[in-house]
Design a protein around this motif. Structure first.
Motif, PDB file in Angstrom:
ATOM      1  N   TRP A 101      -0.388   4.378  -6.682  1.00 49.04           N
ATOM      2  CA  TRP A 101      -0.944   5.429  -5.838  1.00 49.04           C
ATOM      3  C   TRP A 101      -2.466   5.327  -5.733  1.00 49.04           C
ATOM      4  CZ3 TRP A 101       2.385   7.492  -2.846  1.00 49.04           C
ATOM      5  CH2 TRP A 101       3.713   7.699  -3.274  1.00 49.04           C
ATOM      6  N   PRO A 102      -3.005   5.446  -4.512  1.00 50.23           N
ATOM      7  CA  PRO A 102      -4.461   5.467  -4.379  1.00 50.23           C
ATOM      8  C   PRO A 102      -5.012   6.779  -4.924  1.00 50.23           C
ATOM      9  CG  PRO A 102      -3.436   5.964  -2.271  1.00 50.23           C
ATOM     10  CD  PRO A 102      -2.323   5.628  -3.216  1.00 50.23           C
ATOM     11  N   THR A 103      -6.263   6.756  -5.311  1.00 50.44           N
ATOM     12  CA  THR A 103      -6.908   7.974  -5.801  1.00 50.44           C
ATOM     13  C   THR A 103      -7.969   8.468  -4.820  1.00 50.44           C
ATOM     14  OG1 THR A 103      -8.462   6.622  -7.058  1.00 50.44           O
ATOM     15  CG2 THR A 103      -6.503   7.407  -8.221  1.00 50.44           C
ATOM     16  N   TYR A 150      -4.559   0.757   8.096  1.00 55.99           N
ATOM     17  CA  TYR A 150      -3.280   0.043   8.178  1.00 55.99           C
ATOM     18  C   TYR A 150      -2.493   0.490   9.414  1.00 55.99           C
ATOM     19  CZ  TYR A 150      -3.864  -1.759   3.411  1.00 55.99           C
ATOM     20  OH  TYR A 150      -4.319  -2.409   2.289  1.00 55.99           O
ATOM     21  N   THR A 199     -13.516   1.138   1.027  1.00 55.66           N
ATOM     22  CA  THR A 199     -13.556  -0.015   0.126  1.00 55.66           C
ATOM     23  C   THR A 199     -12.250  -0.803   0.170  1.00 55.66           C
ATOM     24  OG1 THR A 199     -12.833   1.423  -1.679  1.00 55.66           O
ATOM     25  CG2 THR A 199     -15.205   1.044  -1.453  1.00 55.66           C
ATOM     26  N   GLU A 200     -11.254  -0.291   0.866  1.00 53.29           N
ATOM     27  CA  GLU A 200      -9.990  -1.001   1.017  1.00 53.29           C
ATOM     28  C   GLU A 200     -10.215  -2.292   1.777  1.00 53.29           C
ATOM     29  OE1 GLU A 200      -7.276   0.250  -0.344  1.00 53.29           O
ATOM     30  OE2 GLU A 200      -5.672  -1.019   0.424  1.00 53.29           O
ATOM     31  N   ASP A 201      -9.651  -3.369   1.289  1.00 54.45           N
ATOM     32  CA  ASP A 201      -9.889  -4.683   1.872  1.00 54.45           C
ATOM     33  C   ASP A 201      -8.564  -5.346   2.210  1.00 54.45           C
ATOM     34  OD1 ASP A 201     -11.674  -7.714   0.784  1.00 54.45           O
ATOM     35  OD2 ASP A 201     -10.853  -7.097   2.720  1.00 54.45           O
ATOM     36  N   PHE A 202      -8.259  -5.452   3.492  1.00 54.80           N
ATOM     37  CA  PHE A 202      -7.072  -6.187   3.903  1.00 54.80           C
ATOM     38  C   PHE A 202      -7.419  -6.936   5.172  1.00 54.80           C
ATOM     39  CE2 PHE A 202      -5.491  -3.962   7.683  1.00 54.80           C
ATOM     40  CZ  PHE A 202      -6.204  -2.767   7.638  1.00 54.80           C
ATOM     41  N   LYS A 238       0.873  -1.186   0.000  1.00 51.47           N
ATOM     42  CA  LYS A 238       0.000   0.000   0.000  1.00 51.47           C
ATOM     43  C   LYS A 238       0.901   1.224   0.000  1.00 51.47           C
ATOM     44  CE  LYS A 238      -3.901   2.262   0.445  1.00 51.47           C
ATOM     45  NZ  LYS A 238      -4.925   2.247  -0.627  1.00 51.47           N
TER      46      LYS A 238
END
Lengths: 312, 88
Positions: free
Chosen positions: A165-167, A80, A307-310, A28
């Protein structure tokens, strides 16, 4: 060898470690405003008595790796860091994922991450990173910022990463629901700072595998919330004098898939300052709350929708 | 010859976009995107590095740059896709 560089070329990548202290390449990438993670070394300067007034030698001492990261509170990045703080992070939901953080009484850091920082093309890989304290704040610019303080176990050169890179976008003006007490929205505050300090300390033990910490311990937890409010009546001031407790909730809501909430379960007003500064000064109260544990033994909770999935 | 950029990032839902330094757009996860020759060259230029003597080295080609990035698969685009101009 690289020429001169600026911060514009910087990269920060993070990855949760499966083995504490074992470097894991970034999974990430985190856009950030600044970082101050540094390596310190407690050199021991020798001054034995031997016909000299000078330091006659140096023994390399314990190394420590710590510092802060200043970043926008992006809902896909914040969980995170929460995962390696002194709390339990539980994931529920489908879309969005809902990460709920509940503080624990753990004595040592049990979950860590690797943080890879590229400075002028040179790669620094910090391992065994835990978050000893963190803060959320909204300042005059209206953006919700996040500031984790990192304590790491070691650092070494690593392979240069290629970032993805995340948006995601940060929270800003018009996205906040601030409730004092919980359930009663207030519309007279312009700044807020919520801080959780677990007083992390690096611990050193005798070993022959490097001079970094062996582990990180946590100390007493301090939870505070500061805000400034327009002063219109004595209600909060009298509650301060009476040491009345109240729950406090702050919600940053972008949309149904992006939200960060933090709740101080039992807030006691620690200080309340309101004064006349000048003819033209708007009358405002600077208020600080101290977080106490509720009946369940927890002083705060944090919920992040993303919506990040970890896997925490 | 253009490239195909296939995104299968495990931490993101399908449709969530990401960005890459040197590439011009945001790219949706779960899809395959065509990167033109010009875009691939611009990627190498933007990711170039300079040493203290002033010597400039172009960045790695697209397929090399993402070789070890989980969820990002870059390959040379089939000739047909190149003729059609590609579609994102």
């Amino acid at each position: 060898m690289a020429g001169e560089g600026t911060g514009a070329s910087g990269i920060m990548g993070i990855a949760l470690e499966t083995v504490i202290g074992s470097y894991t390449a970034p999974t990430k990438y985190v856009p950030f405003m600044s970082e101050s993670i540094k390596t310190g070394q407690d050199n021991q300067y020798r001054r034995p008595i031997r016909q000299s007034a000078d330091v006659i030698g140096t023994v390399a001492g314990n190394q420590h790796f710590d510092g802060d990261i200043e970043m926008e509170a992006l809902p896909d990045c914040v969980p995170y860091f929460l995962n390696v703080a002194r709390l339990t992070l539980v994931k529920t939901g489908t879309t969005p994922k809902i990460y709920t953080g509940t503080p624990t009484a753990n004595g040592v850091a049990t979950k860590t991450m690797s943080i890879t920082i590229v400075r002028n093309g040179i790669v620094f890989g910090y391992t065994g990173c835990s978050v000893g304290s963190f803060a959320f704040n909204v300042g005059d610019d209206g953006k919700l910022m996040f500031k984790p303080s990192i304590v790491a176990l070691s650092e070494a050169a690593q392979t240069s990463p290629t970032p993805v890179w995340p948006t995601s976008v940060p929270f800003g003006a018009g996205m906040y629901d601030f409730e004092i007490p919980t359930g009663s929205q207030i519309l007279d505050a312009d700044t807020v700072e919520f801080t959780v300090n677990d007083n992390a300390e690096a611990q050193y033990r005798m070993k022959n595998t490097g001079r970094g910490p062996s582990f990180v311990k946590f100390g007493e937890r301090e939870v505070t919330l500061k805000t400034e409010r327009d002063f219109k009546n004595r209600t909060e001031y009298d509650a301060f004098k009476a040491a009345t407790s109240q729950g406090i909730t702050f919600k940053a809501i972008q949309d149904s898939n992006n939200e960060i909430d933090f709740v101080m379960n039992v807030g006691i007003t620690n200080s309340y300052e309101v004064n006349l500064g000048g003819q033209a000064d708007l009358l405002r109260a600077a208020v600080e709350y101290n977080g106490n544990a509720n009946a369940g033994g927890t002083s705060y909770s944090i919920v992040v929708k993303t919506t990040e999935d970890f896997t925490p | 010859m253009p490239y195909e950029l296939k995104l299968s990032l495990p931490n993101l839902p399908k449709g969530q976009t990401v960005a890459f330094t040197g590439l011009p757009k945001e790219y949706a996860n779960g899809k395959t995107h065509i990167i033109s020759d010009e875009e691939a060259e611009a990627f190498r230029v933007i990711n170039m590095s300079a040493d203290e003597e002033g010597s400039v080295q172009l960045g790695a080609p697209l397929d090399q740059a993402f070789k070890k990035v989980e969820g990002v698969i870059v390959s040379k685009a089939p000739a047909q896709a190149a003729l059609e101009g590609g579609a994102n």
